[in-house]
Design an enzyme around this catalytic site. Structure first.
Site, PDB file in Angstrom:
ATOM      1  CB  THR A  56      10.155   5.748  -2.405  1.00  0.00           C
ATOM      2  OG1 THR A  56       8.905   5.664  -3.069  1.00  0.00           O
ATOM      3  CG2 THR A  56      11.098   6.611  -3.196  1.00  0.00           C
TER       4      THR A  56
ATOM      5  N   GLY B  74       2.776   4.545   0.946  1.00  0.00           N
ATOM      6  CA  GLY B  74       3.352   5.036   2.202  1.00  0.00           C
ATOM      7  C   GLY B  74       3.984   3.971   3.063  1.00  0.00           C
ATOM      8  CB  THR B  75       4.154   0.337   3.015  1.00  0.00           C
ATOM      9  OG1 THR B  75       4.032   0.220   1.605  1.00  0.00           O
ATOM     10  CG2 THR B  75       2.802   0.162   3.651  1.00  0.00           C
ATOM     11  N   GLY B  76       6.816   2.650   2.488  1.00  0.00           N
ATOM     12  CA  GLY B  76       8.267   2.763   2.454  1.00  0.00           C
ATOM     13  C   GLY B  76       8.918   2.087   1.254  1.00  0.00           C
TER      14      GLY B  76
ATOM     15  CG  HIS C 130     -21.522   7.131  14.875  1.00  0.00           C
ATOM     16  ND1 HIS C 130     -21.894   6.191  13.961  1.00  0.00           N
ATOM     17  CD2 HIS C 130     -21.502   8.315  14.204  1.00  0.00           C
ATOM     18  CE1 HIS C 130     -22.101   6.783  12.796  1.00  0.00           C
ATOM     19  NE2 HIS C 130     -21.880   8.074  12.924  1.00  0.00           N
TER      20      HIS C 130
ATOM     21  CG  ASP D  49     -22.213   7.684   9.267  1.00  0.00           C
ATOM     22  OD1 ASP D  49     -20.981   7.783   9.257  1.00  0.00           O
ATOM     23  OD2 ASP D  49     -22.956   8.278  10.061  1.00  0.00           O
TER      24      ASP D  49
ATOM     25  CG  HIS E 193     -24.784  11.543  13.431  1.00  0.00           C
ATOM     26  ND1 HIS E 193     -25.565  11.215  12.346  1.00  0.00           N
ATOM     27  CD2 HIS E 193     -23.574  10.980  13.195  1.00  0.00           C
ATOM     28  CE1 HIS E 193     -24.849  10.506  11.496  1.00  0.00           C
ATOM     29  NE2 HIS E 193     -23.631  10.340  11.994  1.00  0.00           N
ATOM     30  CD  GLU E 194     -20.223  12.159  14.987  1.00  0.00           C
ATOM     31  OE1 GLU E 194     -19.650  11.064  15.194  1.00  0.00           O
ATOM     32  OE2 GLU E 194     -20.502  12.574  13.845  1.00  0.00           O
TER      33      GLU E 194
ATOM     34  N   PRO F  81       0.824  -1.206   0.000  1.00  0.00           N
ATOM     35  CG  PRO F  81      -0.600  -1.472   1.818  1.00  0.00           C
ATOM     36  CD  PRO F  81       0.619  -2.034   1.194  1.00  0.00           C
TER      37      PRO F  81
END
Ligand code: ADP
Ligand code: ZN
Length: 603
Positions: free
Chosen positions: A202, A198-200, A421, A493, A417-418, A196
């Protein structure tokens, strides 16, 4: 476009205009002179004493009359006879050396116009090429040649132990190619790094070059596939010419999937270009002889779409996977990036590592950096846990937007709402623990509930998924229970819930009727976007997905229905303080329901 660029273009336009005007003026000056006399007219005028001077210059003579007007005269083969005739008529005859000047006069206008045209073309192309910050180079060097060996080594790459091990062999080889050649060992030409973003990938490739002490060339697949067909292939050729000169070295090709997609799935004009570029890459790699010590490392996050030709032996036949780091890896990455930053004594990177499942190496680097910026802005000398936790929320959901004007009524809806959740997630044992609830908007979200798993997960059960979807539907359920109405705030959601449900049915065989088969790419479609199943099955899938979401919604509603009091009291508090952390939330819930309702330990 930047200010500076606008200025540049304006200047260039002015210069172009000036050149054009000069050319026009010059041309008209030349034209005044081009009135001509015939040979006999010249003799006639000279006889009448009207000609003052006559300048012989190559095949043309220029007569100047007593009024200063000039006339061109086509000269006969032997102008010396003419010269003596004219001289006897009292004309000053001169043999000019202005031939060169005349020639110059003829070409000068063109010389002036050419740069103007050139400039115009240059700017047009720059515009076409987009940002306009790249020089006008179609074929030359797309690779950013890092002449010096990268400073980065394996020490700077944390966590990815298996990948480092696999690449250690390549480092050995690059350090001393001769040793391997003597034994006739076949060294890989290509390594595919999959993982994926950004997993390093480069970083790790640079580290290989750094460890081995060799130059590092880097190019990106998407750079190859640009505007003109054939350019990509040219660039690949050029890249390898340079690389071979610097052998041994590493060539890093980021986003290889941009050129290396399976050939039949292409559509549009980019298709041809991509195929040519890909072919050129394969030709180059196949053409390495035993003395070429160039190793190509390609990176992708979609290894599944790559053309099999790319993966054949002798090409990218080594595959190294980089995954999102686990808790230990995250700890090590945090260590690497916190190394030269002042952290408060109270900061516990272990806790931070546990709070960040799903974060990539890049996210973690970003997290530490954000925290440092926050601390600097608060004029602090050290980075504290507070900044780090705020940074987590930023990385997950974007910065807080305190300035957003929200009415009291809307605020109340958002809060319910929050809390909806949060309460559903707390009540259902298989949901991830709630870390924070907030009604301070961040990024696109008006309010947010942050729940993170306690540990990294590799497998999720059907029951877990059902409960998680219920947690996601908790917001809307709360709105309906409290206000008897729902708002548009639940769009995200609903989208997430539907996606999860669809994946359950099409990928994980968790549907009731569809059965245990993989249906396309998890959305009932295959890679090219066409349905991977019959219309009948597609209709079944839709019905099953709808049923899963509906059931989850009912579950959320019943959970909240039983906790109406708690819903009110927690929301009231949230409206006061705007953000509730896990402990405060737990305290409020226990107070409202009695400690007996405490969430059972997650399984
Ligand atoms: P990719 O190429 O996989 O998209 P990058 O190599 O560009 O990812 O990673 C971006 C940044 O994230 C790196 O420059 C580094 O700061 C950080 N990073 C990623 N993985 C690691 C890791 N394993 N150890 C240390 N830093 C990492
Ligand atoms: Zn929501």
């Amino acid at each position: 476009m930047t200010q500076a660029r606008r200025k540049q273009i304006a200047l260039a336009m002015i210069a172009a205009l000036a050149c054009l005007l000069a050319a026009i003026a010059f041309l008209s000056a030349v034209n005044t002179r081009t009135s001509t006399w015939s040979y006999s007219r010249l003799i006639d005028q000279a006889l009448q004493g009207r000609v003052k001077t006559f300048e012989i210059d190559g095949e043309v003579g220029i007569a100047t009359d007593r009024d200063g007007r000039q006339y061109a005269v086509q000269l006969p083969a032997n102008p010396s006879v003419l010269a003596s005739t004219l001289a006897s008529d009292g004309v000053e005859v001169a043999f000019g050396d202005s031939q060169a000047i005349a020639a110059l006069q003829r070409v000068l206008p063109y010389l002036l116009v050419l740069p103007v045209m050139g400039l115009l073309i240059f700017f047009v192309f720059r515009q076409v090429r987009g940002q306009g910050n790249q020089p006008l180079m179609f074929v030359r060097s797309p690779a950013k040649l890092v002449v010096a060996t990268p400073e980065v080594t394996f020490v700077h790459v944390a966590g990815a132990d298996e990948a480092k091990q696999e690449l250690a062999e390549i480092v050995e080889f690059l350090k001393d190619p001769a040793r391997f050649a003597e034994l006739g060992a076949r060294i890989p030409k290509g390594v595919l790094l999959a993982g994926p973003p950004g997993t390093g990938k480069t970083l790790l490739s640079k580290a290989v070059a750094g460890e081995a002490g060799v130059p590092f060339f880097s190019a990106s697949g998407s750079e190859f596939v640009e505007l003109f067909v054939g350019v990509g292939a040219g660039r690949v050729r050029d890249l390898f010419v340079q690389a071979k000169k610097s052998s041994p070295c590493i060539v890093f090709v980021d986003e290889i999937d941009a050129v290396g997609r399976q050939r039949r799935i292409g559509f549009g004009g980019a298709h041809d270009e991509r195929e040519q570029t890909l072919n050129q890459l394969l030709v180059e790699m196949d053409g390495f002889d035993t003395n070429t010590h160039v190793i190509v490392i390609a990176a992708t996050n979609r290894p599944d779409v790559l053309d099999p030709a790319l993966l054949r032996p002798g090409r990218f036949d080594r595959h190294v996977r980089l995954d999102l780091p686990e808790v230990r890896g995250r700890r090590e990455i945090l260590d690497v990036h916190a190394r030269n930053k002042p952290l408060e004594a109270a900061v516990d990177l272990d806790v931070l590592a546990r709070q960040t499942p799903g974060f990539s190496g890049a996210d973690l680097a970003n997290l530490i950096n954000e925290a440092a910026i926050l601390a600097a802005r608060a004029n602090r000398k050290v980075i504290g846990m507070e900044e780090l936790e705020e940074a987590i929320a930023r990385v997950v959901a974007g910065p807080e937007k305190k300035s957003r004007r929200i009415s009291e009524r809307e605020k109340e809806v958002i809060a319910y709402h929050e809390v909806g959740h949060a309460l559903v997630m707390k009540a259902l044992p298989l949901c991830d623990p709630v870390h924070k609830v907030s009604i301070i908007s961040r990024g696109m979200a008006l309010g947010w509930t942050l729940s993170l798993p306690e540990e990294d997960r590799y497998l999720v059960s059907k029951e877990e998924l059902k409960q998680q979807i219920a947690g996601i539907m908790g917001g809307r359920a709360a709105e309906e229970i409290v206000f008897g109405d729902v708002t548009s705030g639940a769009e995200n959601d609903i989208q997430r819930a539907t996606q999860m449900a669809r994946r359950m049915v099409t990928r994980w065989g968790m549907g009731e009727r569809v059965g245990i088969v993989l249906l396309g790419h998890g959305d009932g479609r295959d890679v090219s976007g066409s349905p991977a199943c019959s219309d009948e099955t597609a209709a079944h899938i839709d019905r099953e997905v709808a049923a899963i979401v509906e059931q989850a919604y009912q579950l959320a509603s019943s959970v909240l229905g039983q906790r109406r009091q708690t819903l009110d009291s927690v929301t009231e508090r949230l409206l006061e303080v705007e953000t509730l952390r896990a402990e405060e939330l737990q305290a409020l819930v226990s107070e409202a329901e009695g400690p007996a309702s405490e969430r059972p330990a997650a399984g």
